[in-house]
Design a protein around this motif. Structure first.
Motif, PDB file in Angstrom:
ATOM      1  N   ILE A  40       0.847  -1.200   0.000  1.00  0.00           N
ATOM      2  CA  ILE A  40       0.000   0.000   0.000  1.00  0.00           C
ATOM      3  C   ILE A  40       0.885   1.255   0.000  1.00  0.00           C
ATOM      4  N   GLU A  41       1.909   1.258   0.872  1.00  0.00           N
ATOM      5  CA  GLU A  41       2.813   2.418   0.953  1.00  0.00           C
ATOM      6  C   GLU A  41       3.551   2.637  -0.366  1.00  0.00           C
ATOM      7  N   MET A  42       3.994   1.544  -0.982  1.00  0.00           N
ATOM      8  CA  MET A  42       4.738   1.657  -2.240  1.00  0.00           C
ATOM      9  C   MET A  42       3.836   2.197  -3.343  1.00  0.00           C
ATOM     10  N   ALA A  43       2.605   1.720  -3.392  1.00  0.00           N
ATOM     11  CA  ALA A  43       1.671   2.172  -4.428  1.00  0.00           C
ATOM     12  C   ALA A  43       1.340   3.656  -4.233  1.00  0.00           C
ATOM     13  N   LYS A  44       1.135   4.056  -2.967  1.00  0.00           N
ATOM     14  CA  LYS A  44       0.831   5.461  -2.670  1.00  0.00           C
ATOM     15  C   LYS A  44       1.958   6.373  -3.143  1.00  0.00           C
ATOM     16  N   GLY A  47       6.133   3.944  -6.218  1.00  0.00           N
ATOM     17  CA  GLY A  47       7.476   3.373  -6.293  1.00  0.00           C
ATOM     18  C   GLY A  47       7.444   2.014  -6.963  1.00  0.00           C
ATOM     19  N   VAL A  48       8.622   1.520  -7.326  1.00  0.00           N
ATOM     20  CA  VAL A  48       8.721   0.166  -7.896  1.00  0.00           C
ATOM     21  C   VAL A  48       9.433  -0.797  -6.948  1.00  0.00           C
ATOM     22  N   GLY A  49       9.952  -0.266  -5.851  1.00  0.00           N
ATOM     23  CA  GLY A  49      10.591  -1.104  -4.846  1.00  0.00           C
ATOM     24  C   GLY A  49      10.542  -0.390  -3.507  1.00  0.00           C
ATOM     25  N   LEU A  50      10.542  -1.155  -2.422  1.00  0.00           N
ATOM     26  CA  LEU A  50      10.511  -0.539  -1.090  1.00  0.00           C
ATOM     27  C   LEU A  50      11.083  -1.529  -0.083  1.00  0.00           C
ATOM     28  N   SER A  51      12.012  -1.052   0.735  1.00  0.00           N
ATOM     29  CA  SER A  51      12.576  -1.930   1.760  1.00  0.00           C
ATOM     30  C   SER A  51      11.943  -1.584   3.110  1.00  0.00           C
ATOM     31  N   GLY A  91      16.087   6.899  -8.842  1.00  0.00           N
ATOM     32  CA  GLY A  91      15.604   7.813  -7.826  1.00  0.00           C
ATOM     33  C   GLY A  91      15.266   6.981  -6.609  1.00  0.00           C
ATOM     34  N   CYS A  92      14.995   7.631  -5.496  1.00  0.00           N
ATOM     35  CA  CYS A  92      14.729   6.877  -4.271  1.00  0.00           C
ATOM     36  C   CYS A  92      13.666   7.602  -3.467  1.00  0.00           C
ATOM     37  N   LEU A  93      12.697   6.845  -2.975  1.00  0.00           N
ATOM     38  CA  LEU A  93      11.617   7.435  -2.191  1.00  0.00           C
ATOM     39  C   LEU A  93      12.149   8.061  -0.901  1.00  0.00           C
ATOM     40  N   LYS A 159       8.167   7.821 -13.969  1.00  0.00           N
ATOM     41  CA  LYS A 159       7.730   6.430 -13.819  1.00  0.00           C
ATOM     42  C   LYS A 159       8.932   5.472 -13.722  1.00  0.00           C
ATOM     43  N   ASN A 160       8.791   4.448 -12.901  1.00  0.00           N
ATOM     44  CA  ASN A 160       9.813   3.405 -12.785  1.00  0.00           C
ATOM     45  C   ASN A 160      11.178   3.931 -12.375  1.00  0.00           C
ATOM     46  N   ARG A 161      11.208   5.003 -11.612  1.00  0.00           N
ATOM     47  CA  ARG A 161      12.491   5.587 -11.269  1.00  0.00           C
ATOM     48  C   ARG A 161      12.739   5.565  -9.768  1.00  0.00           C
ATOM     49  N   GLU A 162      11.708   5.322  -8.968  1.00  0.00           N
ATOM     50  CA  GLU A 162      11.908   5.488  -7.536  1.00  0.00           C
ATOM     51  C   GLU A 162      11.727   4.189  -6.775  1.00  0.00           C
ATOM     52  N   LEU A 163      12.711   3.925  -5.937  1.00  0.00           N
ATOM     53  CA  LEU A 163      12.793   2.628  -5.311  1.00  0.00           C
ATOM     54  C   LEU A 163      13.007   2.770  -3.802  1.00  0.00           C
TER      55      LEU A 163
END
Ligand code: ZN
Length: 163
Positions: A40-44, A47-51, A91-93, A159-163
Motif C-alpha cells: 500500500i505504501e509503495m503504491a501510494k 514506487g517500484v521497490g521498497l525496503s 531515484g529513491c523514495l 515512472k519506474n524511477r523510484e525505489l
C-alpha cells in the motif's frame, strides 16, 4: 510514511544495516499484513521497490513490483554479479527530488526467502536487477546517492524511477 534523509534521525536509521528477519518471531498472518501494508505504501508513493527500513522497520525485507509482477524477498543476499555493468538513472523514495546515474552489474542472482520462509533464488536483469540491488543496498544502510554520478533535481516524479 516513508522515511527520508530530510530528517536527521530517519537518515541515521536508513544508514544502519537492518536486522535479519526471524520467521520464528512472526506469524503467517503478521507476515501477510506486513507485506500488504508495504505494498500500500509503495503504491501510494508510486514506487517500484521498497525496503522495510524505509518504513522505519528494522528487518531485512523488501518488496518490488516490476512488469506487473510482485516480489517480496526476506533476508536477501546477492550471490552473483555479472562483470558487465550498465548505467541507469535511479531515484529513491527516501531521497526526495533527486535522480542520479548509477553504474551497476547488469545481471544478478539473488537468494533469500519468500513469505512462507521457503528458500528462493532469482536470476534478474534489466530493471528488476536494478531494483533488487537498490533494495539490498538499503538493507545494508547504503543509499544510491553514495554511488551515483551526475545527480540532478527532478521537475516531476518519473515512472519506474523510484525505489
Ligand atoms: Zn531507495
Amino acid at each position: 510514511m516513508i522515511w527520508t534523509i530530510n530528517n536527521k534521525e530517519q537518515e541515521k536509521f536508513l544508514r544502519r544495516k537492518a536486522a535479519e528477519f526471524d520467521f520464528n518471531e512472526h506469524s503467517k498472518k503478521e507476515i501477510r499484513e506486513l507485506i500488504k501494508n508495504m505494498r500500500i505504501e509503495m503504491a501510494k508513493a508510486i514506487g517500484v521497490g521498497l525496503s522495510a527500513n524505509q518504513l522505519g522497520m528494522d528487518m531485512r525485507l523488501f518488496i518490488a513490483k516490476v512488469d506487473n509482477k510482485q516480489y517480496s524477498i526476506f533476508n536477501p543476499v546477492i550471490t552473483k554479479l555479472s562483470k558487465e555493468t550498465i548505467v541507469m538513472e535511479e531515484g529513491c523514495l527516501s531521497v526526495p527530488e533527486i535522480y542520479g546515474e548509477v553504474d551497476r552489474p547488469e545481471k544478478i542472482t539473488i537468494e533469500g526467502f519468500d513469505a512462507n520462509g521457503k528458500k528462493i533464488k532469482i536470476k534478474a536483469w534489466g530493471l528488476l536487477a536494478r531494483v533488487f540491488q537498490h533494495e539490498t543496498d538499503h538493507l545494508n544502510g547504503v543509499l544510491f546517492i553514495d554511488k551515483a554520478k551526475r545527480l540532478r533535481k527532478y521537475e516531476k516524479q518519473e515512472k519506474n524511477r523510484e525505489l
